[in-house]
Design a protein around this motif. Structure first.
Motif, short mmCIF file in Angstrom:
data_model
loop_
_atom_site.label_atom_id
_atom_site.label_comp_id
_atom_site.label_asym_id
_atom_site.label_seq_id
_atom_site.Cartn_x
_atom_site.Cartn_y
_atom_site.Cartn_z
N LYS A 8 0.82 -1.21 0.00
CA LYS A 8 0.00 0.00 0.00
C LYS A 8 0.85 1.26 0.00
O LYS A 8 0.55 2.22 -0.72
CB LYS A 8 -0.94 0.00 1.20
CG LYS A 8 -2.02 -1.08 1.19
CD LYS A 8 -2.92 -0.93 2.38
CE LYS A 8 -4.00 -2.00 2.40
NZ LYS A 8 -3.44 -3.35 2.61
N THR A 67 -6.36 2.47 -0.66
CA THR A 67 -6.56 1.97 0.69
C THR A 67 -6.50 0.45 0.75
O THR A 67 -6.32 -0.12 1.83
CB THR A 67 -7.92 2.43 1.25
OG1 THR A 67 -8.96 1.97 0.38
CG2 THR A 67 -7.97 3.94 1.35
N GLY A 68 -6.66 -0.21 -0.37
CA GLY A 68 -6.59 -1.66 -0.42
C GLY A 68 -7.16 -2.18 -1.71
O GLY A 68 -7.96 -1.51 -2.38
N THR A 93 -12.97 -2.33 7.47
CA THR A 93 -11.75 -2.98 6.98
C THR A 93 -10.52 -2.18 7.38
O THR A 93 -10.04 -2.28 8.50
CB THR A 93 -11.82 -3.19 5.46
OG1 THR A 93 -12.12 -1.95 4.81
CG2 THR A 93 -12.89 -4.22 5.11
N HIS A 94 -10.00 -1.36 6.50
CA HIS A 94 -8.73 -0.69 6.75
C HIS A 94 -8.97 0.73 7.28
O HIS A 94 -8.83 1.71 6.56
CB HIS A 94 -7.89 -0.68 5.48
CG HIS A 94 -7.58 -2.06 4.97
ND1 HIS A 94 -7.99 -2.51 3.74
CD2 HIS A 94 -6.94 -3.09 5.57
CE1 HIS A 94 -7.60 -3.77 3.59
NE2 HIS A 94 -6.96 -4.14 4.68
N TYR A 152 -14.25 -5.12 13.38
CA TYR A 152 -13.08 -4.44 12.82
C TYR A 152 -11.96 -5.44 12.55
O TYR A 152 -11.99 -6.58 13.02
CB TYR A 152 -12.61 -3.28 13.71
CG TYR A 152 -12.26 -3.65 15.14
CD1 TYR A 152 -10.95 -3.93 15.50
CD2 TYR A 152 -13.24 -3.68 16.12
CE1 TYR A 152 -10.62 -4.25 16.82
CE2 TYR A 152 -12.92 -3.99 17.44
CZ TYR A 152 -11.61 -4.27 17.78
OH TYR A 152 -11.31 -4.59 19.07
N HIS A 153 -11.00 -4.99 11.79
CA HIS A 153 -9.93 -5.81 11.24
C HIS A 153 -9.24 -6.68 12.29
O HIS A 153 -9.15 -7.90 12.16
CB HIS A 153 -8.93 -4.88 10.55
CG HIS A 153 -7.87 -5.56 9.75
ND1 HIS A 153 -6.75 -6.12 10.34
CD2 HIS A 153 -7.74 -5.76 8.42
CE1 HIS A 153 -5.97 -6.63 9.40
NE2 HIS A 153 -6.55 -6.43 8.22
N ASP A 154 -8.73 -6.06 13.34
CA ASP A 154 -7.92 -6.80 14.31
C ASP A 154 -8.75 -7.44 15.42
O ASP A 154 -8.18 -7.97 16.36
CB ASP A 154 -6.87 -5.86 14.93
CG ASP A 154 -5.71 -5.59 13.97
OD1 ASP A 154 -5.80 -6.01 12.80
OD2 ASP A 154 -4.73 -4.95 14.40
#
Length: 326
Positions: A118, A129-130, A159-160, A259-261
């Motif tokens: 990225k 962003t992805g 996502t990001h 969320y992502h994490d």
């Protein structure tokens, strides 16, 4: 019918090209693929791995290990393993956009992508962003990012995003869209007639009845109740710290994390080598590797190709299912 998949290696200085070279040694998988890439980058990777590679015309038939069909997208500057060059960003994105376009117009039945860098793309002057977000924008589609490995599928509501922006991004409309797309994809692509989906809460202990945050009470619970009334099988909001216990996972077909994490560390810690990144909601199947560019080991031959192999096999399965249903 013959399934044709577009294969984009991603960052040329990362491990993507060498994974494509290893894929070329597997005729059962390589016969499905056409690479959109710089031939010099692929040949350089083959030389570093000391593996045979013969690049063929995009319409040629693969007859033996070491052959790979190619549509050329040459880069303006030479590639050095482990050292991304922002000057190559336009060429990298051109290959991705062309492969996706060929999927949209039916020339290809699905898209498989390697890892992108990225920072190098943004430093090259392209807002990025992805890959998931770019493909959705190009197709004009809503999308959901799902990561999957045997025994676990995790879809994401956001996502990001920086962590401090996550809570503001979660709305009833957003959550309803994510859950609807996820349920539709589980039915269409995975063949699950009545999918069961676990929905995680945003806050610790799923908000503790409002004492640790009100997102569950104000947004998540009302949305789940509306969707249950429409026939979706949803369980939650569940505390994220216990939702992934094996006996609970056995009762779900997928988990939706906020969320992502929140969800991905669990999946990646228990099967990264065989995990894949799936974009739900596109007009065509898209599956990617579930790892980064691994610049530190690029060119050393130490990268394992298992995730790419799994991505090709999964994308081919999705594509065949969609063609059968068409």
């Amino acid at each position: 019918m013959t399934i044709r998949l577009a294969l984009v290696p991603g960052e040329p200085a990362g491990i993507g090209p060498e994974l494509c070279v290893r894929l070329a040694q597997r005729v059962d998988l390589s016969t499905l693929c056409t690479a959109y890439a710089d031939p010099d980058v692929l040949m350089q990777a083959a030389s570093a791995l000391r593996l045979p590679l013969e690049l063929l015309d995009s319409e040629a038939e693969i007859t033996r290990p070491g052959q790979l069909r190619l549509i050329e997208y040459r880069l303006p500057t030479p590639t050095r393993a482990g050292q991304p060059d922002p000057a190559n960003a336009p060429g990298i994105i051109a290959a991705l956009d062309a492969a996706a376009h060929d999927c949209l117009d039916g020339r290809m039945h699905g898209l498989v992508t390697g890892p992108f860098h990225k920072a190098a793309i943004n430093d090259g002057g392209i807002a990025y962003t992805g890959t998931t977000e770019r493909l959705a924008q190009q197709a004009g589609s809503d999308m959901v990012m799902m990561l999957a490995r045997p025994g676990l599928r995790v879809a994401l509501v956001t996502t990001h995003l920086p962590l401090r922006a996550v809570a503001d991004a979660i709305s009833g409309e957003q959550l309803e869209r994510i859950l609807t797309i996820t349920a539709d994809a589980l039915r269409r692509d995975f063949g699950i007639a009545s999918p069961r989906i676990a929905v995680l809460g945003l806050n610790p202990h799923a908000g503790e009845d409002g004492h640790l945050g009100r997102e569950e009470l104000d947004i998540i619970i009302p949305t789940l109740e509306r969707l249950r009334a429409r026939g979706l099988h949803l369980d939650g909001p569940l505390p994220a710290d216990t939702a992934f216990l094996p006996h609970k996972l056995a009762t779900f077909d997928a988990v939706v994390a906020m969320y992502h994490d929140q969800g991905l560390p669990v999946l990646k810690s228990t099967g990264l080598e065989h995990a894949v990144n799936i974009t739900l909601g596109l007009p065509y199947p898209r599956v990617a590797v579930d790892h980064g560019t691994a610049l530190d080991i690029a060119g050393t031959g130490r990268a394992t190709p298992d995730s790419l192999f799994a991505a090709v096999a999964q994308c081919a399965q999705f594509a065949a299912q969609r063609e059968q249903d068409a």
